[in-house]
Every structure is written in C-alpha cells, then in structure tokens.
Design an enzyme around this catalytic site. Structure first.
Site, PDB file in Angstrom:
ATOM      1  N   TYR A 152     -18.061 157.824 -74.732  1.00 29.86           N
ATOM      2  CA  TYR A 152     -18.113 158.516 -73.455  1.00 29.86           C
ATOM      3  C   TYR A 152     -19.561 158.737 -73.017  1.00 29.86           C
ATOM      4  O   TYR A 152     -20.264 159.554 -73.627  1.00 29.86           O
ATOM      5  CB  TYR A 152     -17.427 159.875 -73.564  1.00 29.86           C
ATOM      6  N   ILE A 182     -12.508 150.731 -79.257  1.00 25.22           N
ATOM      7  CA  ILE A 182     -13.295 151.535 -78.325  1.00 25.22           C
ATOM      8  C   ILE A 182     -12.393 152.072 -77.225  1.00 25.22           C
ATOM      9  O   ILE A 182     -11.665 151.320 -76.569  1.00 25.22           O
ATOM     10  CB  ILE A 182     -14.432 150.707 -77.687  1.00 25.22           C
ATOM     11  N   LYS A 183     -12.471 153.375 -77.026  1.00 23.13           N
ATOM     12  CA  LYS A 183     -11.810 154.014 -75.888  1.00 23.13           C
ATOM     13  C   LYS A 183     -12.906 154.411 -74.902  1.00 23.13           C
ATOM     14  O   LYS A 183     -13.882 155.060 -75.282  1.00 23.13           O
ATOM     15  CB  LYS A 183     -11.040 155.264 -76.339  1.00 23.13           C
ATOM     16  N   THR A 184     -12.752 153.994 -73.655  1.00 24.09           N
ATOM     17  CA  THR A 184     -13.794 154.315 -72.689  1.00 24.09           C
ATOM     18  C   THR A 184     -13.215 154.487 -71.295  1.00 24.09           C
ATOM     19  O   THR A 184     -12.024 154.280 -71.069  1.00 24.09           O
ATOM     20  CB  THR A 184     -14.898 153.249 -72.698  1.00 24.09           C
TER      21      THR A 184
END
Length: 271
Positions: A152, A182-184
C-alpha cells in the site's frame, strides 16, 4: 528445489486453485473497529459461514479471529493469517505504522496456507515495516509458507495513492523484497492496471477491494477490469460483507474471476 520451496508451491496451489483466487479479507474488526458491522454481522462466525459455504478460495484473518471462527472455515477453505495490523484508536501521526500482531508459528499451528503483512510504501515508518517484513519472510521461508504483501503506497509525500506510477512503484518494491503474492490498489482503469500487473513481473497480483461502492455492479466492473488486465484475482471485504446478501455477492465475484463472466452477466446471477 528445497523442501520449503515445495511446501510453498503446494500452499500457493491451494489458494490459486486454477491460477486465480478470490480471497475474503475479514480483519476489519481490528483495523477499523466494530463500526463496520451491523447487529447481524457483528458475530464473525455467521458472516464467515456464508462466505465459506459460497465456495471462496481463501479467507484472510488474524490469528485470534481464526481461532474463534474455526468451525466456520476449518477444512473447507484456505486460511491466510495476517500477522501485522493497526487499530484506528492509535494517534493520528502513527496510523501509517503496522504492528506485529501474530507470528508465522501461529499460522503453522492453525493449519494456514499463507501469511500476510502490510507495508505502507512511502510512510515515515517504512523502515520499521520493512524490518518486520524481512523477519516474517525469513521465518516463513523456513516453514515453506508463501507471504502475501499488502503493498500500500501511503505517506506524506504521496498525493494520490491510486496513481498508476505510485501503485507500480509499490508493486515493484514488493517483489524486490520477496513477496509471493501482492495485494494492491485498483488504479481506476483496465489499461493502467495492466501496467501494474506487468510491473509485478509474474508475481500474482490481487486487487484490493477497498471501501464499499454505492452500486455493487460498479465494484463488479472493477473486478472485471483487473481480471482482463491480467490480475490473478481479488481480495474482497467490505463490498461483500456489507452487502445485503454476502453469499450472492461473493459468488458473483467468483464467476468473474474463475468463469470469465462479465460484470453484467455476473450481476444477473444475483437477481
């Protein structure tokens, strides 16, 4: 290939069962407080049962919540344990810092398939979170556990955290420090998010669901766009559990991610 790498591959396959995944994030009680919930959703077991019954690929929980709700998910879906977090009660000048709230060993004990940690790229506390990440990653490697990074970009010098160049930077930084997933943020268009996926260089990218949209069809359009851009899935929370029918909502998301339906087609299945 070492045994730990084999273990990581096995666990990633459980989450990305067809190379794609819908993950239900439910750490909001810690991060945001009980204000996100109604009298019907304040008990996490009821919400999780509906989501798991709908066939979600994985749930992301804190270790404590995973223990409390074990009857809802145990043996029925993959568990990702989030081992960093923050509350909204802390002073404003420290809200861009995540703290350690769990361990990789706890995730192993719970039978999880991955661990997750947040890095606020650009925060004045970036160094502290990087140190946390490196320690988590090192321990996870010993156990053969994948690490999902919530990459983030947030900080005093970042004017727009959804800007494609900013999001791309966060994603590139995440792969540089060894993120396995990856979480974005969604950058607002299929074209710009395609650049984000390219910047990930083959590391699976999952869109962060973010704040609830006024019209659920608009959220489904976001999901369609990121999947067409090459993402491997989404991590959803408020747009699902704040919906009047969370089970139908998560099923619609899954039809886009796993079956390739358009947003309009998926929305019609909810009627």
């Amino acid at each position: 290939m070492s045994y730990s790498n084999i273990g990581k591959t096995v666990r990633l396959t459980r989450i990305l069962r067809d190379g794609r995944a819908v993950v239900f994030a439910f750490d909001h009680g810690f991060e945001h407080g009980p204000g996100d919930f109604t009298s019907e959703t304040i008990d996490p077991r009821g919400v999780l049962k509906k989501i798991v019954d709908a066939g979600v690929d994985a749930v992301m929980l804190t270790a404590g919540l995973a223990h409390v709700t074990r009857d809802s998910w145990l043996g029925r879906t993959s568990l990702i344990v989030k081992i960093t977090g923050k509350t909204n009660l802390r002073p404003e000048d420290q809200k861009l810092l995540q703290s350690i709230i769990g361990t990789v060993e706890e995730a192993v004990s719970l039978g999880a398939d991955a661990v997750a940690a947040t890095v606020y790229w650009g925060s004045q506390y970036e160094d502290a979170m990087l140190s946390q990440w490196v320690s988590i990653k090192e321990e996870a490697e010993r156990y053969g556990y994948p690490c999902l990074q919530l990459a983030y970009p947030r900080g005093p010098s970042i004017k727009n955290m959804y800007d494609v160049e900013v999001v791309k930077y966060g994603v590139r930084a995440a792969i540089e420090v060894g993120a396995d997933l990856i979480k974005t943020y969604y950058t607002g268009s299929r074209e710009t998010f395609r650049e984000v996926v390219k910047a990930a260089s083959g590391v699976p990218v999952l869109m962060s669901g973010g704040a609830p949209r006024k019209n659920f069809i608009d959220f489904l359009k976001d999901v369609e766009d990121v999947m067409k851009a090459g993402a491997q899935g989404v991590v959803v929370g408020r747009n699902v559990f704040m919906h009047e029918n969370p089970a139908l909502a998560i099923k619609a998301v899954m039809k886009i991610v796993h079956e390739g339906l358009t947003a309009e087609e998926a929305y019609k299945t909810m009627q």
